[in-house]
Design a protein around this motif. Structure first.
Motif, PDB file in Angstrom:
ATOM      1  N   SER A  30       0.859  -1.272   0.026  1.00 22.66           N
ATOM      2  CA  SER A  30      -0.038   0.017   0.000  1.00 22.66           C
ATOM      3  C   SER A  30       0.895   1.263  -0.105  1.00 22.66           C
ATOM      4  O   SER A  30       0.374   2.371  -0.154  1.00 22.66           O
ATOM      5  N   ASP A  31       2.228   1.136   0.237  1.00 27.18           N
ATOM      6  CA  ASP A  31       2.799   2.382   0.031  1.00 27.18           C
ATOM      7  C   ASP A  31       3.558   2.744  -1.254  1.00 27.18           C
ATOM      8  O   ASP A  31       4.435   2.809  -1.806  1.00 27.18           O
ATOM      9  N   ASN A  32       2.314   3.173  -1.888  1.00 23.54           N
ATOM     10  CA  ASN A  32       2.566   3.640  -3.478  1.00 23.54           C
ATOM     11  C   ASN A  32       2.947   5.157  -3.289  1.00 23.54           C
ATOM     12  O   ASN A  32       2.443   5.791  -2.437  1.00 23.54           O
ATOM     13  N   ILE A  35      -0.075   8.387  -3.198  1.00 24.91           N
ATOM     14  CA  ILE A  35      -1.012   8.698  -1.878  1.00 24.91           C
ATOM     15  C   ILE A  35      -0.710   9.779  -1.170  1.00 24.91           C
ATOM     16  O   ILE A  35       0.562  10.369  -1.576  1.00 24.91           O
ATOM     17  N   SER A  36      -1.392  10.389  -0.478  1.00 22.33           N
ATOM     18  CA  SER A  36      -1.199  11.537   0.174  1.00 22.33           C
ATOM     19  C   SER A  36      -1.466  11.419   1.610  1.00 22.33           C
ATOM     20  O   SER A  36      -2.588  11.030   2.041  1.00 22.33           O
ATOM     21  N   LEU A  37      -0.393  11.709   2.498  1.00 17.72           N
ATOM     22  CA  LEU A  37      -0.335  11.231   3.891  1.00 17.72           C
ATOM     23  C   LEU A  37      -1.190  12.511   4.786  1.00 17.72           C
ATOM     24  O   LEU A  37      -1.374  11.960   5.966  1.00 17.72           O
ATOM     25  N   TRP A  94       5.659  11.417  -1.433  1.00 19.26           N
ATOM     26  CA  TRP A  94       4.739  11.606  -0.494  1.00 19.26           C
ATOM     27  C   TRP A  94       4.709  13.459  -0.204  1.00 19.26           C
ATOM     28  O   TRP A  94       3.493  13.788   0.009  1.00 19.26           O
ATOM     29  N   ASN A  97       3.027  15.191  -2.979  1.00 23.61           N
ATOM     30  CA  ASN A  97       1.651  15.042  -3.009  1.00 23.61           C
ATOM     31  C   ASN A  97       0.905  15.967  -1.625  1.00 23.61           C
ATOM     32  O   ASN A  97      -0.368  16.137  -1.886  1.00 23.61           O
ATOM     33  N   SER A  98       1.649  16.398  -0.684  1.00 28.32           N
ATOM     34  CA  SER A  98       1.042  17.038   0.519  1.00 28.32           C
ATOM     35  C   SER A  98       1.410  18.457   0.526  1.00 28.32           C
ATOM     36  O   SER A  98       1.079  19.281   1.607  1.00 28.32           O
TER      37      SER A  98
END
Length: 370
Positions: A30-32, A35-37, A94, A97-98
Motif C-alpha cells: 500500500s506504500d505507493n 497517496i497523500s499522507l 509523498w 503530494n502533500s
C-alpha cells in the motif's frame, strides 16, 4: 571461495533488511507514491500544523529517518543503496503530494527527502511572527456567542495548541529546580482563564466558582463542568416549555367547557338574528328597513304588484338559447317562482334579469319572514 561466501552473506543480510517488517527499508504494497499522507496540503501559513501531521504520518510508515537525516545514504558499495534510493523517492513523492503546486515546483529537483524537509523548514518556519500575531489576535477575539460550549472549546483548543508549538520549551530532561514545571503550570493557568473569559455572561455563576478554586482544575475538567451546566439549562428550558404548553391546553379545555373558546362563541352557539323595531319582524334592522329608507326598484310590499312588474320585464327580455345542465340561476328561479311564473318563461329569460329576480326574491322573503 571466502569472498564468494562473504558476498552471499551480504546479499542475504540486505534481503533480510528489505523483508523485515520492522526495517525502514520495508515497503508495504500500500506504500505507493501516489497517496497523500495529510489531509491539508502545505500552503505556507499552515506550516506548523502541516509539519506536525507529516511527522506523525512518517512515523506510522516507519520512514521518519529519511526526513530527519538519521538514515543517511549508504555508500556506493553497500547492498542497501538501491533500497535506500527506492524508499527515499517514495518519501519525496509523498511530500510532493502533500504540498501546493506552487511549492512543489520549487522542491521537485531535490535529491533527498532530508534536503526537502530542511528547505521547507527554513522557508516557512522563519516567518513565525505574523502567524503568532494572528493566533494571539484570534484568541483575544474568540467568544462563545451563539455557539455551544463544545464548539467554542474545540476552536479555542486548536488555536492554543498551535500557538504552544511556537513557544520554547526545555527537552533536556535534566532540570531539577522545578522551572519547567512552574512554566507549564503558568501556561495551563492562562489556558483556563482564556476559556472562561470567552464564555457567555450566562455562565457567570459557574465561572466565579471555578475562579475561587486554587489551583485551577485541568482544562478538560473545567470544560466538563461548564458542559454539564449547559446541559442542565437545556433540560430546565425544555421542562419550562412543556409546563407552559400544559397550562395553555388546560386553559383551552376550561374555556371550551364554559361555552367559550378564547373569547369567541363555540360552534354550537346560535347567532342572534337581526330584529327591526319598526316592522317588529326578524331579518333586518331599522338601519336597513325599506319602510323607512324606501324600496328599491320593482320591489314593493305588495307581492302581486311586484310580480306583475316582473312579468312585464320577462316578456320584454331577450331570450337565451343556453340550456342549463347544473344548478344554475334559472333552476333557482324555478324553485322560487314555480307557483307563480311559468317555467318556460324562466327557461328563456335573459341572465341579467334572472339575477335581478333572485335579488327580488331575497328581498321579498326577507321582509315577509315572520
Amino acid at each position: 571461495m571466502a569472498s564468494f561466501l562473504q558476498n552471499s552473506s551480504s546479499v542475504s543480510a540486505g534481503r533480510a533488511a528489505i523483508d523485515d517488517l520492522l526495517s525502514p527499508y520495508f515497503l508495504h504494497h500500500s506504500d505507493n507514491p501516489a497517496i497523500s499522507l495529510v489531509s491539508q496540503p502545505l500552503t505556507g501559513d499552515n506550516y506548523a500544523s502541516w509539519s506536525r501531521a507529516t511527522i506523525i504520518a512518517m512515523t506510522v510508515k516507519n520512514k521518519l529517518g529519511f526526513l530527519d537525516g538519521s538514515i543517511a545514504k549508504p555508500a556506493d558499495t553497500d547492498l542497501n543503496l538501491s533500497s535506500w534510493i527506492r524508499n527515499n523517492n517514495v518519501v519525496i513523492a509523498w511530500i510532493l503530494n502533500s504540498v501546493s503546486k506552487d511549492i512543489s515546483a520549487s522542491i521537485l529537483f531535490a535529491d533527498s527527502a532530508y534536503e526537502i524537509w530542511n528547505d521547507l523548514r527554513e522557508q516557512f518556519q522563519q516567518s513565525n511572527g505574523p502567524r503568532i500575531f494572528q493566533l494571539r489576535r484570534e484568541l483575544i477575539n474568540l467568544r462563545q456567542d451563539q455557539q455551544s460550549v463544545a464548539v467554542y472549546f474545540t476552536k479555542l483548543k486548536s488555536l492554543w495548541v498551535e500557538l504552544s508549538n511556537f513557544r520554547p520549551s526545555c527537552t533536556c530532561g535534566q532540570c531539577t529546580f522545578g522551572g519547567v514545571k512552574n512554566l507549564a503550570a503558568f501556561s495551563h493557568h492562562e489556558y483556563v482563564l482564556t476559556f472562561l473569559l470567552g464564555l457567555n455572561e450566562s455562565f457567570t455563576q459557574i465561572r466565579g466558582q471555578l475562579l475561587l478554586l486554587n489551583p485551577l482544575p485541568p482544562i478538560n475538567k473545567v470544560f466538563w463542568l461548564v458542559s454539564q451546566e449547559e446541559c442542565q439549562r437545556t433540560l430546565s428550558s425544555q421542562s419550562d416549555a412543556n409546563t407552559s404548553l400544559s397550562n395553555n391546553l388546560a386553559f383551552a379545555v376550561k374555556g371550551r367547557s364554559s361555552g367559550h373558546d378564547f373569547g369567541f362563541p363555540t360552534r354550537g352557539a346560535q347567532r342572534e338574528r337581526p330584529f327591526c323595531t319598526k316592522c317588529q319582524i326578524n331579518g333586518h334592522t331599522i338601519d336597513t328597513c325599506h319602510k323607512i329608507h324606501g324600496y328599491p326598484l320593482v320591489i314593493s310590499p305588495n307581492l302581486s304588484q311586484s310580480l306583475s312588474t316582473w312579468q312585464l320585464i320577462l316578456q320584454q327580455s331577450t331570450p337565451l338559447s343556453i340550456m342549463w345542465s347544473t344548478m344554475t340561476v334559472q333552476q333557482h328561479l324555478k324553485m322560487a317562482f314555480f307557483p307563480i311564473i311559468e317555467p318556460s318563461t324562466i327557461q328563456t329569460t335573459n341572465e341579467d334579469v334572472c339575477y335581478a329576480l333572485i335579488k327580488f326574491c331575497s328581498h321579498w322573503f326577507l321582509h315577509n319572514d315572520r
